[in-house]
Motif scaffolding. Structure first.
Motif, PDB file in Angstrom:
ATOM      1  N   PRO A   1       0.838  -1.208   0.000  1.00 13.07           N
ATOM      2  CA  PRO A   1       0.000   0.000   0.000  1.00 13.07           C
ATOM      3  C   PRO A   1       0.871   1.256   0.000  1.00 13.07           C
ATOM      4  O   PRO A   1       1.956   1.274   0.590  1.00 13.07           O
ATOM      5  N   THR A   2       0.395   2.306  -0.629  1.00 15.88           N
ATOM      6  CA  THR A   2       1.174   3.545  -0.739  1.00 15.88           C
ATOM      7  C   THR A   2       0.706   4.629   0.232  1.00 15.88           C
ATOM      8  O   THR A   2       1.229   5.739   0.209  1.00 15.88           O
ATOM      9  N   TYR A   3      -0.255   4.300   1.072  1.00 10.82           N
ATOM     10  CA  TYR A   3      -0.868   5.334   1.910  1.00 10.82           C
ATOM     11  C   TYR A   3       0.106   5.948   2.911  1.00 10.82           C
ATOM     12  O   TYR A   3       0.136   7.168   3.085  1.00 10.82           O
ATOM     13  N   TRP A   4       0.886   5.120   3.615  1.00  8.55           N
ATOM     14  CA  TRP A   4       1.823   5.684   4.592  1.00  8.55           C
ATOM     15  C   TRP A   4       2.759   6.698   3.938  1.00  8.55           C
ATOM     16  O   TRP A   4       2.894   7.836   4.422  1.00  8.55           O
TER      17      TRP A   4
ATOM     18  N   LEU B   1       2.198  10.617   5.068  1.00  6.24           N
ATOM     19  CA  LEU B   1       3.210  11.156   5.969  1.00  6.24           C
ATOM     20  C   LEU B   1       4.036  12.284   5.343  1.00  6.24           C
ATOM     21  O   LEU B   1       4.649  13.085   6.058  1.00  6.24           O
ATOM     22  N   THR B   2       4.060  12.338   4.009  1.00 12.13           N
ATOM     23  CA  THR B   2       4.828  13.382   3.319  1.00 12.13           C
ATOM     24  C   THR B   2       3.950  14.340   2.532  1.00 12.13           C
ATOM     25  O   THR B   2       4.465  15.233   1.859  1.00 12.13           O
ATOM     26  N   ASP B   3       2.624  14.158   2.615  1.00 13.68           N
ATOM     27  CA  ASP B   3       1.684  14.985   1.852  1.00 13.68           C
ATOM     28  C   ASP B   3       2.054  14.987   0.371  1.00 13.68           C
ATOM     29  O   ASP B   3       2.244  16.027  -0.262  1.00 13.68           O
ATOM     30  N   SER B   4       2.151  13.767  -0.178  1.00 14.03           N
ATOM     31  CA  SER B   4       2.543  13.607  -1.579  1.00 14.03           C
ATOM     32  C   SER B   4       1.384  13.055  -2.398  1.00 14.03           C
ATOM     33  O   SER B   4       0.542  12.306  -1.899  1.00 14.03           O
ATOM     34  N   GLU B   5       1.388  13.393  -3.669  1.00 15.48           N
ATOM     35  CA  GLU B   5       0.319  12.953  -4.563  1.00 15.48           C
ATOM     36  C   GLU B   5       0.396  11.459  -4.833  1.00 15.48           C
ATOM     37  O   GLU B   5      -0.616  10.794  -5.003  1.00 15.48           O
ATOM     38  N   ASP B   6       1.608  10.927  -4.892  1.00 15.08           N
ATOM     39  CA  ASP B   6       1.788   9.495  -5.120  1.00 15.08           C
ATOM     40  C   ASP B   6       3.085   9.045  -4.454  1.00 15.08           C
ATOM     41  O   ASP B   6       3.836   9.855  -3.891  1.00 15.08           O
ATOM     42  N   ARG B   7       3.348   7.741  -4.540  1.00 16.55           N
ATOM     43  CA  ARG B   7       4.519   7.188  -3.861  1.00 16.55           C
ATOM     44  C   ARG B   7       5.819   7.737  -4.443  1.00 16.55           C
ATOM     45  O   ARG B   7       6.782   7.993  -3.715  1.00 16.55           O
ATOM     46  N   SER B   8       5.862   7.920  -5.756  1.00 15.12           N
ATOM     47  CA  SER B   8       7.078   8.417  -6.387  1.00 15.12           C
ATOM     48  C   SER B   8       7.482   9.774  -5.819  1.00 15.12           C
ATOM     49  O   SER B   8       8.660  10.028  -5.557  1.00 15.12           O
TER      50      SER B   8
ATOM     51  N   LEU C   1      12.713   9.188  10.044  1.00 14.14           N
ATOM     52  CA  LEU C   1      11.541   9.831   9.453  1.00 14.14           C
ATOM     53  C   LEU C   1      10.871  10.665  10.538  1.00 14.14           C
ATOM     54  O   LEU C   1      10.269  10.133  11.463  1.00 14.14           O
ATOM     55  N   LYS C   2      11.000  11.979  10.425  1.00 16.22           N
ATOM     56  CA  LYS C   2      10.555  12.887  11.486  1.00 16.22           C
ATOM     57  C   LYS C   2       9.053  12.841  11.728  1.00 16.22           C
ATOM     58  O   LYS C   2       8.577  13.178  12.820  1.00 16.22           O
ATOM     59  N   ALA C   3       8.295  12.407  10.712  1.00 12.12           N
ATOM     60  CA  ALA C   3       6.833  12.409  10.840  1.00 12.12           C
ATOM     61  C   ALA C   3       6.336  11.331  11.797  1.00 12.12           C
ATOM     62  O   ALA C   3       5.168  11.341  12.188  1.00 12.12           O
TER      63      ALA C   3
ATOM     64  N   PHE D   1       0.792  14.007  10.614  1.00 13.68           N
ATOM     65  CA  PHE D   1       0.489  14.165   9.200  1.00 13.68           C
ATOM     66  C   PHE D   1       0.331  15.645   8.844  1.00 13.68           C
ATOM     67  O   PHE D   1      -0.234  16.413   9.628  1.00 13.68           O
ATOM     68  N   PRO D   2       0.790  16.054   7.667  1.00 10.44           N
ATOM     69  CA  PRO D   2       0.606  17.441   7.250  1.00 10.44           C
ATOM     70  C   PRO D   2      -0.857  17.831   7.098  1.00 10.44           C
ATOM     71  O   PRO D   2      -1.227  18.986   7.289  1.00 10.44           O
ATOM     72  N   LYS D   3      -1.694  16.839   6.760  1.00 11.42           N
ATOM     73  CA  LYS D   3      -3.125  17.078   6.594  1.00 11.42           C
ATOM     74  C   LYS D   3      -3.917  16.092   7.459  1.00 11.42           C
ATOM     75  O   LYS D   3      -3.417  15.011   7.779  1.00 11.42           O
ATOM     76  N   PRO D   4      -5.151  16.429   7.820  1.00  9.27           N
ATOM     77  CA  PRO D   4      -5.966  15.496   8.598  1.00  9.27           C
ATOM     78  C   PRO D   4      -6.162  14.176   7.855  1.00  9.27           C
ATOM     79  O   PRO D   4      -6.386  14.167   6.641  1.00  9.27           O
ATOM     80  N   GLN D   5      -6.074  13.064   8.594  1.00 12.13           N
ATOM     81  CA  GLN D   5      -6.284  11.740   8.026  1.00 12.13           C
ATOM     82  C   GLN D   5      -7.239  10.964   8.924  1.00 12.13           C
ATOM     83  O   GLN D   5      -6.940  10.731  10.089  1.00 12.13           O
ATOM     84  N   SER D   6      -8.381  10.582   8.372  1.00  7.16           N
ATOM     85  CA  SER D   6      -9.403   9.898   9.178  1.00  7.16           C
ATOM     86  C   SER D   6      -9.303   8.390   9.124  1.00  7.16           C
ATOM     87  O   SER D   6      -9.893   7.695   9.954  1.00  7.16           O
TER      88      SER D   6
END
Length: 463
Positions: free
Chosen positions: A175-178, A182-189, A203-205, A218-223
């Protein structure tokens, strides 16, 4: 979905997005009284929505609810056609491999299923997590007494290291969610450009203020963090036991069983983990002494042995292989054989004809393939209507929030004329296409022939 179980062993088939808890079983348990589902089996009816509620801290305590009719001892023998592509938890995503890995692996949270109803509870964690800062911060506390197979305690640093591995090269399959969250990225790349895994250090996050506490920022809320915490990629990994590619063959255990031997594409043997404590685990049991998986025998041969009590059949179950189409009608007519079938919905599973867009670049050709695909005939050679309904979406009606949607309606038998219209609009005339598939079962060869015949009607040679 229909799988087969041995005459003298009951193994629950749990067809949910959560897990197939094979650990909730007993070698030598009596035959079921519930027909095709069997005693202790939990099946999901076709189209049933699988809504998992969040459990409390009290729900998260062990031991797991007892399985009716199960008893301790014996060996569960599992005959599957193929070995697992990956055992490394950060490379395991979903399906039966994920379910099987719950025998030796634990996560922060996990699904407890009782009477077919899934509930998300704390697994290694004391609960499903506490959020703050508007959902940007999630905190977990580890339970007392959770340990590795060598008796050393599982710590928050091990959880962090396991999740950090999901950023590293070679872990693209999970899975690519973490990485994304954790980095507020559009995709894993994009995520791995910001952090490339343990080689990049801390990993500071993710913070671990002590051995029992892990904090995600997380930079943004995650439910959905509690649900992601149940994924295999949320499993702890000890850096001193991380053997790289070797970890994919034999990961270090935290669950009720440990891997004692794994001969790739031949066998996988599990024995009880003496350092697993039932009072810490609300999910799993340790009923059998051993699990012995064997790989390589043809599905049809295994099914015949089980149905006819020949060879190893009376003591064998299969967790990956379905009832071969050649035997399904016979098994449905024979009450004794029907009792050996464990049936249920696949949950979110669909079977698709994938198009490699980098080779089939013209959208008009791709649309033609959509209309050429003879769904009715394909389903028939794979086993008939028992396999399920025709899909018009990638997700299943079992998924919460699913809505019926059909962008390009087509008859179940296909539409040759419509396909020819799109081929006529294609920029380049297509006369040949290649169909790649794994020829490991007779029905797959029959499906290939069905497709060859259908494409030929539109003037396309299918290789």
């Amino acid at each position: 979905m229909a799988r087969i179980r041995p005459r003298s062993t009951v193994v629950p088939a749990l067809a949910t997005a959560a897990a197939l808890l094979m650990c909730s079983c007993s070698a030598g348990a009596g035959k079921g009284a519930e027909g095709a589902q069997g005693s202790g089996a939990t099946a999901v009816k076709s189209g049933q929505r699988l809504t998992a509620t969040l459990g409390t801290a009290a729900d998260s305590r062990g031991p797991a609810p007892a399985v009716s009719g199960a008893r301790s001892g014996g060996t569960v023998k599992v005959a599957n056609l193929n070995d697992y592509s990956h055992l490394d938890p950060q490379k395991t995503y979903a399906g039966e491999a994920y379910s099987t890995s719950l025998l030796w692996g634990r996560q922060l949270t996990q699904y407890q299923v009782v009477d077919g109803r899934p509930k998300l509870v704390g697994d290694l964690a004391t609960d499903t997590g506490k959020s703050s800062d508007g959902g940007r911060t999630w905190t977990y506390r580890l339970k007392d007494g959770v340990a590795w197979e060598d008796g050393k305690p599982i710590t928050s640093a091990h959880i962090k290291y396991g999740i950090e591995r999901t950023f590293a090269p070679g872990f693209e399959l999970g899975p690519t969610y973490w990485p994304e969250w954790l980095t507020d990225s559009e995709d894993r790349s994009a995520a791995v450009k910001k952090y490339g895994g343990p080689k990049d250090g801390d990993l500071k996050a993710i913070e671990t203020p002590d051995d029992k506490t892990i904090v995600f920022r997380f930079p943004k809320p995650q439910s959905d963090v509690p649900y992601m915490a149940a994924q295999s990629s949320s499993s702890p990994v000890r850096e001193d036991k991380d053997t790289g590619t070797g970890y994919d063959v034999r990961p270090f255990a935290t669950g009720p069983y440990k891997i004692v031997e794994h001969k790739q594409n031949q066998s996988l043997t599990l024995e009880r983990n003496p350092h697993w404590k039932a009072e810490t685990d609300p999910i799993r049991h340790q009923y059998p002494e051993r699990f012995e998986f064997t790989f390589g025998k043809k599905t049809l041969n295994t099914a015949q042995e089980v149905f006819n009590a020949r060879g190893a059949g009376p003591d064998t179950v299969t967790t990956k292989s379905e009832v071969p189409p050649e035997l399904y009608a016979e098994a449905a007519r024979d009450p004794k054989k029907k009792e050996l079938i464990v049936a249920g919905s696949r949950g979110a599973y669909t079977t698709d004809l994938y198009i490699k867009n980098s080779r089939v670049t013209d959208p008009e050709v791709r649309k033609a393939i959509h209309y050429l695909f003879p769904r009715e005939q394909a389903r028939q050679v794979l086993g008939g209507p028992r396999l399920g309904d025709f899909a018009t979406t990638l997700s299943s009606p079992a998924v919460v929030g699913w809505k019926k949607y059909d962008l390009y309606p087509v008859k179940p038998t296909g539409d040759i004329e419509k396909a020819k219209e799109h081929l006529a609009r294609a920029k380049t005339k297509v006369t040949t296409l290649t169909y790649a598939y794994e020829s490991d079962a007779p029905e797959k060869d029959r499906l290939a022939q069905v497709l060859v015949d259908a494409f030929a009607k539109a003037g396309i040679k299918l290789v």
